[in-house]
Design a protein around this motif. Structure first.
Motif, PDB file in Angstrom:
ATOM      1  N   SER A  22       0.848  -1.192   0.000  1.00 15.61           N
ATOM      2  CA  SER A  22       0.000   0.000   0.000  1.00 15.61           C
ATOM      3  C   SER A  22       0.880   1.237   0.000  1.00 15.61           C
ATOM      4  O   SER A  22       1.925   1.266   0.634  1.00 15.61           O
ATOM      5  N   SER A  23       0.418   2.260  -0.666  1.00 13.86           N
ATOM      6  CA  SER A  23       1.187   3.494  -0.721  1.00 13.86           C
ATOM      7  C   SER A  23       1.003   4.283   0.562  1.00 13.86           C
ATOM      8  O   SER A  23       0.054   4.064   1.320  1.00 13.86           O
ATOM      9  N   ASP A  24       1.908   5.227   0.793  1.00 11.45           N
ATOM     10  CA  ASP A  24       1.784   6.111   1.946  1.00 11.45           C
ATOM     11  C   ASP A  24       0.471   6.890   1.880  1.00 11.45           C
ATOM     12  O   ASP A  24      -0.180   7.110   2.906  1.00 11.45           O
ATOM     13  N   ALA A  25       0.090   7.292   0.696  1.00 13.95           N
ATOM     14  CA  ALA A  25      -1.157   8.050   0.536  1.00 13.95           C
ATOM     15  C   ALA A  25      -2.361   7.209   0.941  1.00 13.95           C
ATOM     16  O   ALA A  25      -3.291   7.708   1.583  1.00 13.95           O
ATOM     17  N   ALA A  26      -2.338   5.924   0.587  1.00 13.08           N
ATOM     18  CA  ALA A  26      -3.445   5.038   0.959  1.00 13.08           C
ATOM     19  C   ALA A  26      -3.507   4.845   2.471  1.00 13.08           C
ATOM     20  O   ALA A  26      -4.590   4.865   3.063  1.00 13.08           O
ATOM     21  N   TRP A  27      -2.358   4.668   3.112  1.00 13.82           N
ATOM     22  CA  TRP A  27      -2.328   4.527   4.582  1.00 13.82           C
ATOM     23  C   TRP A  27      -2.809   5.815   5.237  1.00 13.82           C
ATOM     24  O   TRP A  27      -3.595   5.784   6.192  1.00 13.82           O
ATOM     25  N   ASN A  28      -2.349   6.965   4.747  1.00 15.71           N
ATOM     26  CA  ASN A  28      -2.761   8.246   5.322  1.00 15.71           C
ATOM     27  C   ASN A  28      -4.262   8.470   5.173  1.00 15.71           C
ATOM     28  O   ASN A  28      -4.913   8.987   6.087  1.00 15.71           O
ATOM     29  N   ALA A  29      -4.823   8.069   4.046  1.00 15.30           N
ATOM     30  CA  ALA A  29      -6.267   8.204   3.837  1.00 15.30           C
ATOM     31  C   ALA A  29      -7.029   7.301   4.813  1.00 15.30           C
ATOM     32  O   ALA A  29      -8.044   7.706   5.380  1.00 15.30           O
ATOM     33  N   LEU A  30      -6.536   6.081   5.006  1.00 13.00           N
ATOM     34  CA  LEU A  30      -7.175   5.164   5.955  1.00 13.00           C
ATOM     35  C   LEU A  30      -7.096   5.718   7.370  1.00 13.00           C
ATOM     36  O   LEU A  30      -8.087   5.721   8.104  1.00 13.00           O
ATOM     37  N   PHE A  31      -5.923   6.217   7.771  1.00 18.69           N
ATOM     38  CA  PHE A  31      -5.766   6.754   9.121  1.00 18.69           C
ATOM     39  C   PHE A  31      -6.637   7.990   9.333  1.00 18.69           C
ATOM     40  O   PHE A  31      -7.186   8.191  10.416  1.00 18.69           O
TER      41      PHE A  31
END
Length: 102
Positions: A22-31
């Motif tokens: 997963s990309s950093d952007a995807a993790w940040n969106a989830l968080f």
């Protein structure tokens, strides 16, 4: 022929690993979604939240510790809450906790 087979297998393995990352952007969106859901349901006036605690995929959960005040005026109470967010359903469960029996 064996070298070519091993090289192809190695290349396929690399591609399959990249597909699951997963990309950093995807993790940040989830968080951000976890924070918004948990803080929104908490009812805290000025909440502070921990960094997300991500459980493995088998559990499928993310935990968030929060603290803040509930109530208004002189009836404000300090509380500590834990939020358990389900990655599959997007739903959160919140419970109060007491650190070390306090």
């Amino acid at each position: 022929m064996t070298r070519l087979t091993l090289a192809a297998a190695g290349f396929a393995l690399c591609l399959s690993q990249a597909a699951y990352a997963s990309s950093d952007a995807a993790w940040n969106a989830l968080f951000a979604k976890v924070n918004g859901t948990c803080i929104g349901q908490s009812g805290l006036n000025t909440p502070e939240a921990s960094a997300p605690v991500v459980f493995d995929d088998a559990a499928g959960k993310i935990a968030l510790l929060m603290r803040g005040q509930t109530g208004k005026g002189k009836s404000k109470v300090n509380v500590s809450l834990i939020c358990l967010y389900d990655k599959k359903t997007g739903k959160a469960s919140i419970a109060e906790y007491h650190w070390l029996g306090k």
